[in-house]
Motif scaffolding. Structure first.
Motif, mmCIF file in Angstrom:
data_model
loop_
_atom_site.group_PDB
_atom_site.id
_atom_site.type_symbol
_atom_site.label_atom_id
_atom_site.label_comp_id
_atom_site.label_asym_id
_atom_site.label_seq_id
_atom_site.Cartn_x
_atom_site.Cartn_y
_atom_site.Cartn_z
ATOM 1 N N LEU A 25 85.128 86.399 29.313
ATOM 2 C CA LEU A 25 86.035 87.420 28.778
ATOM 3 C C LEU A 25 85.263 88.513 28.044
ATOM 4 C CD1 LEU A 25 88.963 85.217 27.391
ATOM 5 C CD2 LEU A 25 88.802 86.369 29.600
ATOM 6 N N LEU A 26 84.262 88.093 27.245
ATOM 7 C CA LEU A 26 83.468 89.079 26.509
ATOM 8 C C LEU A 26 82.677 89.962 27.457
ATOM 9 C CD1 LEU A 26 82.403 90.267 23.891
ATOM 10 C CD2 LEU A 26 80.728 88.407 23.797
ATOM 11 N N ALA A 27 82.094 89.375 28.512
ATOM 12 C CA ALA A 27 81.314 90.168 29.465
ATOM 13 C C ALA A 27 82.195 91.205 30.160
ATOM 14 C CB ALA A 27 80.666 89.243 30.496
ATOM 15 N N LEU A 28 83.411 90.836 30.511
ATOM 16 C CA LEU A 28 84.312 91.792 31.164
ATOM 17 C C LEU A 28 84.660 92.944 30.213
ATOM 18 C CD1 LEU A 28 86.696 89.341 33.060
ATOM 19 C CD2 LEU A 28 84.954 90.828 34.061
ATOM 20 N N ARG A 29 84.817 92.647 28.944
ATOM 21 C CA ARG A 29 85.114 93.717 27.975
ATOM 22 C C ARG A 29 83.908 94.643 27.803
ATOM 23 N NH1 ARG A 29 87.859 91.398 22.656
ATOM 24 N NH2 ARG A 29 88.281 93.627 22.406
ATOM 25 N N ILE A 49 80.368 85.681 38.722
ATOM 26 C CA ILE A 49 81.258 84.624 38.251
ATOM 27 C C ILE A 49 81.262 83.505 39.283
ATOM 28 C CG2 ILE A 49 83.604 84.027 37.562
ATOM 29 C CD1 ILE A 49 84.020 86.932 36.772
ATOM 30 N N ARG A 50 80.715 82.357 38.892
ATOM 31 C CA ARG A 50 80.700 81.208 39.790
ATOM 32 C C ARG A 50 81.918 80.347 39.526
ATOM 33 N NH1 ARG A 50 74.648 79.281 38.594
ATOM 34 N NH2 ARG A 50 75.158 80.340 36.650
ATOM 35 N N ALA A 51 82.834 80.308 40.479
ATOM 36 C CA ALA A 51 84.074 79.538 40.338
ATOM 37 C C ALA A 51 84.759 79.459 41.691
ATOM 38 C CB ALA A 51 85.007 80.169 39.306
ATOM 39 N N ARG A 52 85.367 78.334 41.949
ATOM 40 C CA ARG A 52 86.146 78.190 43.167
ATOM 41 C C ARG A 52 87.424 79.015 43.066
ATOM 42 N NH1 ARG A 52 83.467 76.359 47.577
ATOM 43 N NH2 ARG A 52 82.182 74.558 47.080
ATOM 44 N N SER A 53 87.934 79.434 44.210
ATOM 45 C CA SER A 53 89.192 80.157 44.230
ATOM 46 C C SER A 53 90.297 79.225 43.765
ATOM 47 C CB SER A 53 89.479 80.684 45.637
ATOM 48 O OG SER A 53 90.711 81.352 45.672
ATOM 49 N N GLY A 54 91.041 79.636 42.732
ATOM 50 C CA GLY A 54 92.086 78.787 42.192
ATOM 51 C C GLY A 54 92.677 79.385 40.937
ATOM 52 N N PRO A 55 93.510 78.606 40.237
ATOM 53 C CA PRO A 55 94.209 79.142 39.055
ATOM 54 C C PRO A 55 93.270 79.504 37.913
ATOM 55 C CG PRO A 55 94.596 76.768 39.298
ATOM 56 C CD PRO A 55 93.928 77.235 40.559
ATOM 57 N N VAL A 56 92.120 78.819 37.784
ATOM 58 C CA VAL A 56 91.197 79.149 36.694
ATOM 59 C C VAL A 56 90.634 80.554 36.894
ATOM 60 C CG1 VAL A 56 89.011 78.545 35.608
ATOM 61 C CG2 VAL A 56 90.618 76.744 36.238
ATOM 62 N N ARG A 57 90.159 80.834 38.102
ATOM 63 C CA ARG A 57 89.620 82.169 38.365
ATOM 64 C C ARG A 57 90.715 83.219 38.343
ATOM 65 N NH1 ARG A 57 86.510 83.389 43.916
ATOM 66 N NH2 ARG A 57 88.578 84.133 44.522
ATOM 67 N N ASP A 58 91.914 82.848 38.800
ATOM 68 C CA ASP A 58 93.020 83.807 38.791
ATOM 69 C C ASP A 58 93.441 84.176 37.372
ATOM 70 O OD1 ASP A 58 92.969 83.688 41.529
ATOM 71 O OD2 ASP A 58 94.632 82.269 41.694
ATOM 72 N N VAL A 83 78.051 83.967 34.670
ATOM 73 C CA VAL A 83 78.895 82.963 34.018
ATOM 74 C C VAL A 83 79.320 81.930 35.047
ATOM 75 C CG1 VAL A 83 80.992 82.554 32.676
ATOM 76 C CG2 VAL A 83 79.727 84.685 32.369
ATOM 77 N N ASP A 84 79.257 80.651 34.664
ATOM 78 C CA ASP A 84 79.659 79.541 35.538
ATOM 79 C C ASP A 84 80.951 78.939 34.994
ATOM 80 O OD1 ASP A 84 79.918 77.434 37.229
ATOM 81 O OD2 ASP A 84 77.908 76.641 36.953
ATOM 82 N N LEU A 85 82.042 79.104 35.741
ATOM 83 C CA LEU A 85 83.353 78.565 35.348
ATOM 84 C C LEU A 85 83.748 77.372 36.202
ATOM 85 C CD1 LEU A 85 85.353 81.913 34.905
ATOM 86 C CD2 LEU A 85 84.017 80.664 33.203
ATOM 87 N N THR A 86 82.768 76.751 36.862
ATOM 88 C CA THR A 86 83.084 75.660 37.792
ATOM 89 C C THR A 86 83.778 74.506 37.091
ATOM 90 O OG1 THR A 86 81.148 76.275 39.106
ATOM 91 C CG2 THR A 86 82.103 74.101 39.497
ATOM 92 N N ASP A 87 83.314 74.145 35.890
ATOM 93 C CA ASP A 87 83.838 72.968 35.189
ATOM 94 C C ASP A 87 84.847 73.312 34.105
ATOM 95 O OD1 ASP A 87 82.179 71.344 36.722
ATOM 96 O OD2 ASP A 87 80.495 71.623 35.337
ATOM 97 N N VAL A 88 85.339 74.536 34.087
ATOM 98 C CA VAL A 88 86.327 74.919 33.078
ATOM 99 C C VAL A 88 87.690 74.377 33.484
ATOM 100 C CG1 VAL A 88 87.523 76.862 32.003
ATOM 101 C CG2 VAL A 88 85.064 76.985 32.409
ATOM 102 N N PRO A 89 88.336 73.550 32.638
ATOM 103 C CA PRO A 89 89.670 73.037 32.985
ATOM 104 C C PRO A 89 90.719 74.130 32.882
ATOM 105 C CG PRO A 89 89.051 72.309 30.791
ATOM 106 C CD PRO A 89 87.855 73.010 31.354
ATOM 107 N N LEU A 90 91.840 73.893 33.561
ATOM 108 C CA LEU A 90 92.894 74.892 33.607
ATOM 109 C C LEU A 90 93.491 75.123 32.225
ATOM 110 C CD1 LEU A 90 94.692 76.766 35.238
ATOM 111 C CD2 LEU A 90 96.190 74.836 35.722
ATOM 112 N N GLY A 91 93.503 74.084 31.377
ATOM 113 C CA GLY A 91 94.093 74.229 30.054
ATOM 114 C C GLY A 91 93.370 75.222 29.175
ATOM 115 N N GLU A 92 92.051 75.392 29.407
ATOM 116 C CA GLU A 92 91.285 76.345 28.601
ATOM 117 C C GLU A 92 91.316 77.751 29.164
ATOM 118 O OE1 GLU A 92 87.366 74.892 28.193
ATOM 119 O OE2 GLU A 92 87.927 73.067 27.111
ATOM 120 N N ALA A 93 91.758 77.897 30.408
ATOM 121 C CA ALA A 93 91.819 79.221 31.030
ATOM 122 C C ALA A 93 93.122 79.891 30.632
ATOM 123 C CB ALA A 93 91.702 79.107 32.548
#
Length: 539
Positions: free
Chosen positions: A9-13, A26-35, A133-143
């Protein structure tokens, strides 16, 4: 993992404040976290985009309707940041064009990387991006949903001492790119503007260095020991009240804190990641070789050419090349209608991905045969689990006694593999030359079938059976050396894995003849073997 989300979020700002930072991967699979990321409205690009769509060109429909040339602008001419999806599939040609565009235009590029460990965007492109930034292991609850906030205006300045400290931090982390500290400086200034300051302070430096330098580090920075660096000063009674204290403005203390923060962000498996990146850079993108033709595969930009053999004409590109000359050609010939010349002909082209074949050539001789074959069996099964994603095939050749035999022909079937590997023979002499002969024959046959073969040799290097079946270490070594030269002359890739209890100089020399990587792995298990093959044989 909340820290990775906050960094994204900070990098995007910061990119919204200063597009000259290049962009973010941004390393992340296509899904709700990246969305859930508040990505800006951007010009979307695809890794298979053509040059006409990227740079623009002649609008054929409008040109024919208006009777004059009408140019169509490309996507790079549109305002706003660029967003490249499936960036791990970006080819070198597109990467070079985007890199040149970033060098000449202050513009943000967002790479959405969905690849595995063996896949990555070209380094020449990621080198120009400040953030990773690697968001691979970020759970949906934190996104959680977040806004990008307001963009600050104005200009923040940095002192020469702060600039020198950024350069020192980059050097301590083994970063040899001059672009990295420049991006860190821009990030520090952008962060200061984001916080409403007109001068860069310690918080800005720390944030900028952790965001832009941590993922570029090639070694762990060494933090000086405070006890070793303690000043040797005279007793306090010898210092006057106006004398400067050694604690006044310690210049190295903030650097130590920065180095500790950087060290905490650098992954523990840094060396393993660097080895995999080096293999990818030298050997390609993790799949088989590209074969260019004009019949099938991924479409490539058409090129001017002749209609020979089975070549197919690109009608739209041909008409686009001929359209600007119609008025002149009609005037010269005095005839109406469409005038097509040989120089206008454009041929359709396609790039077909060749399947990769890993040929495991395993030493099945002696008392350690069962252990070595069990390790090879486990590695084959582990690699087959990835074969569907990377289009790999595997084959297994065992050599013992006086001959070599193919235990498993090229396959991607897990069921067939387990059946064929259920009982493996072992014992006898070590006919290394026979194993290499069989591997070379199988590799050449696979090449004729359109595959990209690689020979993986697993042995302890103690060859004692010559090509004709006679015993003798000297002749056996000579025959193996001769076959190795033939494999190198045929242009076949290879990997030599030493499974002996001690590294073998003979095998190291054989690897040099093959021009192949040499890996000494005594007591190798299946998992270590699979990891070594995946890292060294990314082509």
């Amino acid at each position: 993992m909340a820290e990775a989300w906050d960094q994204a979020l900070l990098a995007l700002r910061l990119l919204a404040i200063d597009p000259g930072l290049g962009g973010i991967r941004i390393r992340a699979r296509s899904g709700p976290v990246r969305d859930a990321l508040p990505l800006p409205d951007a010009v979307r690009l695809h890794p298979a985009i053509g040059d006409d769509a990227l740079h623009g060109g002649l609008d054929l429909t409008a040109t024919l309707a208006a009777g004059r040339m009408v140019q169509r602008p490309g996507l790079l001419a549109r305002p706003g940041p660029l967003l490249l999806t499936m960036a791990e599939r970006c080819r070198s040609g597109l990467a070079a064009q985007l890199a040149q565009h970033l060098d000449t235009t202050p513009r943000a590029l967002i790479l959405l990387d969905e690849g595995t460990e063996d896949e990555a965007p070209p380094k020449g492109l990621t080198e120009r991006l400040a953030f990773d930034v690697d968001l691979t292991d970020v759970p949906l609850g934190e996104a959680m949903s977040a806004t990008t906030g307001t963009v600050a205006s104005g200009h923040a300045t940095a002192t020469p001492d702060q600039i020198a400290r950024i350069a020192g931090i980059a050097a301590a982390c083994g970063i040899d790119s001059a672009r990295a500290p420049l991006l860190a400086l821009r990030a520090a200034r952008a962060h200061a503007r984001l916080m409403g300051r007109d001068r860069v302070d310690e918080e800005d430096l720390t944030t900028a260095c952790t965001l832009t330098l941590a993922h570029r580090a090639t070694r762990l920075p060494e933090v000086p020991d405070p006890e070793d660096d303690a000043p040797r000063d005279p007793p306090d009674q010898d210092r006057t009240e106006d004398s400067p204290s050694p604690d006044d403005g310690l210049p190295d203390l903030p650097d130590d804190l920065l180095l500790e923060a950087m060290r905490a962000l650098i992954p523990d498996d840094l060396l393993a990641r660097l080895a995999a990146q080096k293999a990818r850079a030298g050997r390609g993108d993790g799949t088989g070789a590209l074969r260019k033709g004009n019949r099938r595969g991924r479409p490539l930009p058409s090129r001017q050419g002749d209609l020979q053999g089975d070549a197919r004409i690109d009608i739209v590109a041909t008409l686009r090349a001929a359209a600007p000359w119609q008025t002149i050609r009609r005037h010269d010939t005095g005839r109406d209608g469409l005038h097509i010349r040989k120089a206008d002909i454009h041929i359709r082209r396609f790039a077909e991905q060749a399947d990769r074949l890993l040929i495991f050539t395993v030493d099945a001789s002696g008392s350690a045969a069962l252990a070595r074959l069990a390790e090879a069996k486990g590695a084959v099964e582990l690699l087959l689990a990835q074969a569907y994603a990377r289009r790999d095939h595997v084959a297994l050749i065992a050599f013992r006694g006086t001959t070599a035999e193919i235990l498993l022909p090229p396959t991607r079937s897990l069921v067939q593999t387990k059946r064929r590997l259920a009982a493996l023979p072992g014992g006898g002499g070590t006919p290394l030359a026979a194993g290499l002969d069989m591997a070379m024959t199988s590799a050449l046959l696979a090449q004729r079938r359109g595959m990209t073969p690689t020979i993986c040799l697993l042995t302890d290097g103690r060859a004692n059976v010559a090509r004709d079946g006679s015993a003798g270490r000297a002749q056996a070594a000579t025959d193996a050396e001769t076959t190795a030269r033939l494999i190198r002359a045929a242009g076949l890739d290879a990997l030599v894995i030493d499974t002996g209890t001690r590294p073998s100089d003979a095998l190291r020399h054989l690897a040099g003849t093959l021009r192949a990587p040499y890996i000494a792995m005594p007591r190798a298990d299946a998992a270590r073997l699979s990891t070594a093959v995946s890292a060294a044989l990314v082509d």
